[in-house]
Design an enzyme around this catalytic site. Structure first.
Site, PDB file in Angstrom:
ATOM      1  N   LYS A  14       0.828  -1.212   0.000  1.00 17.85           N
ATOM      2  CA  LYS A  14       0.000   0.000   0.000  1.00 17.85           C
ATOM      3  C   LYS A  14       0.864   1.263   0.000  1.00 17.85           C
ATOM      4  CE  LYS A  14      -2.211  -1.048   3.766  1.00 17.85           C
ATOM      5  NZ  LYS A  14      -1.569  -2.319   4.121  1.00 17.85           N
ATOM      6  N   ARG A  89     -10.902   0.075   8.540  1.00 20.86           N
ATOM      7  CA  ARG A  89     -10.679  -1.344   8.798  1.00 20.86           C
ATOM      8  C   ARG A  89     -11.909  -2.027   9.367  1.00 20.86           C
ATOM      9  NH1 ARG A  89      -4.561  -2.266  10.933  1.00 20.86           N
ATOM     10  NH2 ARG A  89      -3.548  -1.073   9.310  1.00 20.86           N
ATOM     11  N   ARG A 128      11.343  -5.789   5.740  1.00 19.93           N
ATOM     12  CA  ARG A 128      11.209  -4.370   6.059  1.00 19.93           C
ATOM     13  C   ARG A 128      11.711  -4.095   7.469  1.00 19.93           C
ATOM     14  NH1 ARG A 128       5.177  -2.151   5.896  1.00 19.93           N
ATOM     15  NH2 ARG A 128       5.079  -3.023   7.991  1.00 19.93           N
ATOM     16  N   ARG A 134      11.434  -0.853  13.041  1.00 15.19           N
ATOM     17  CA  ARG A 134      10.101  -0.949  13.651  1.00 15.19           C
ATOM     18  C   ARG A 134       9.984  -2.279  14.393  1.00 15.19           C
ATOM     19  NH1 ARG A 134       6.003   0.476   8.878  1.00 15.19           N
ATOM     20  NH2 ARG A 134       4.687  -0.779  10.231  1.00 15.19           N
ATOM     21  N   ARG A 146      -1.458  -9.472  13.078  1.00  7.84           N
ATOM     22  CA  ARG A 146      -1.865  -8.334  12.255  1.00  7.84           C
ATOM     23  C   ARG A 146      -2.539  -8.812  10.970  1.00  7.84           C
ATOM     24  NH1 ARG A 146       3.543  -5.126  11.625  1.00  7.84           N
ATOM     25  NH2 ARG A 146       2.289  -3.770  10.313  1.00  7.84           N
TER      26      ARG A 146
END
Length: 193
Positions: A14, A89, A128, A134, A146
């Protein structure tokens, strides 16, 4: 104003597709994840409230997300379009977003789902996480939660926009350029209207 929801599980691309649309069309990209990370990094009260949910891979409560999103949209009244990334969501969020758009004299023009399987999500997010720093991108169990939350909570949102004739599904497993072409085939004709 052209308003687009980029939809898909974490790691589906995204952010990558949003960046390409921003560059091509000058849209405002609103990522709820980025907004929450800003709040977390600056240790604001909102960030502290969101941290407990995000660390578990759970969704932040609707009222927190909606209030933050409203503020961001109202700060940018003159944009040619908005890309909503990570929002809505849930059905209540979809309804709240539609109400906000009506208040602003606008509407949602399309929802585009970047469809991708769980194993690819895990591989992409771990990759990532190796460079992003993160913490939520480094734990396989959190990533699975998630992904499962996305599937469980958001299928009704896709159906909500599909009933309105606004939902589109793209194979997010393709190369970035192929996904971008498929997204542009949905967006570009509406901009020419």
């Amino acid at each position: 104003m052209y308003n687009l929801i980029l939809f898909g599980p974490p790691g589906s691309g995204k952010g990558t597709q949003a960046a390409l649309l921003v560059k091509q069309y000058g849209f405002l990209h609103i990522s709820t994840g980025d907004m929450f990370r800003f709040e977390l990094k600056n240790n604001t009260p909102l960030g502290q409230e969101a941290r407990a949910y995000m660390d578990r891979g759970d969704l932040v409560p609707d009222e927190v997300t909606i209030a933050m999103l409203r503020k961001r949209v109202e700060e940018n009244p003159d944009v040619t379009g908005i890309i909503f990334d990570g929002f809505p969501r849930t059905d209540p969020q979809a309804e709240a977003l539609n109400e906000l758009m009506v208040e602003l004299g606008s509407q949602i023009n399309a929802l585009i789902l970047l469809d991708i399987n769980q194993e690819e999500v895990i591989n992409r997010i771990l990759g990532r996480g190796a460079t992003s720093g993160r913490a939520d991108d480094l734990k396989v169990d959190t990533i699975r939660t998630r992904y499962e939350n996305f599937i469980n909570y958001t299928n009704p949102v896709y159906a909500y926009y599909d009933k309105m004739g606004l939902a589109h599904k793209i194979d997010g497993m393709q190369k970035i350029v192929q996904v971008a072409m498929a997204v542009d085939n949905i967006v570009a004709p509406k901009l020419e209207d």
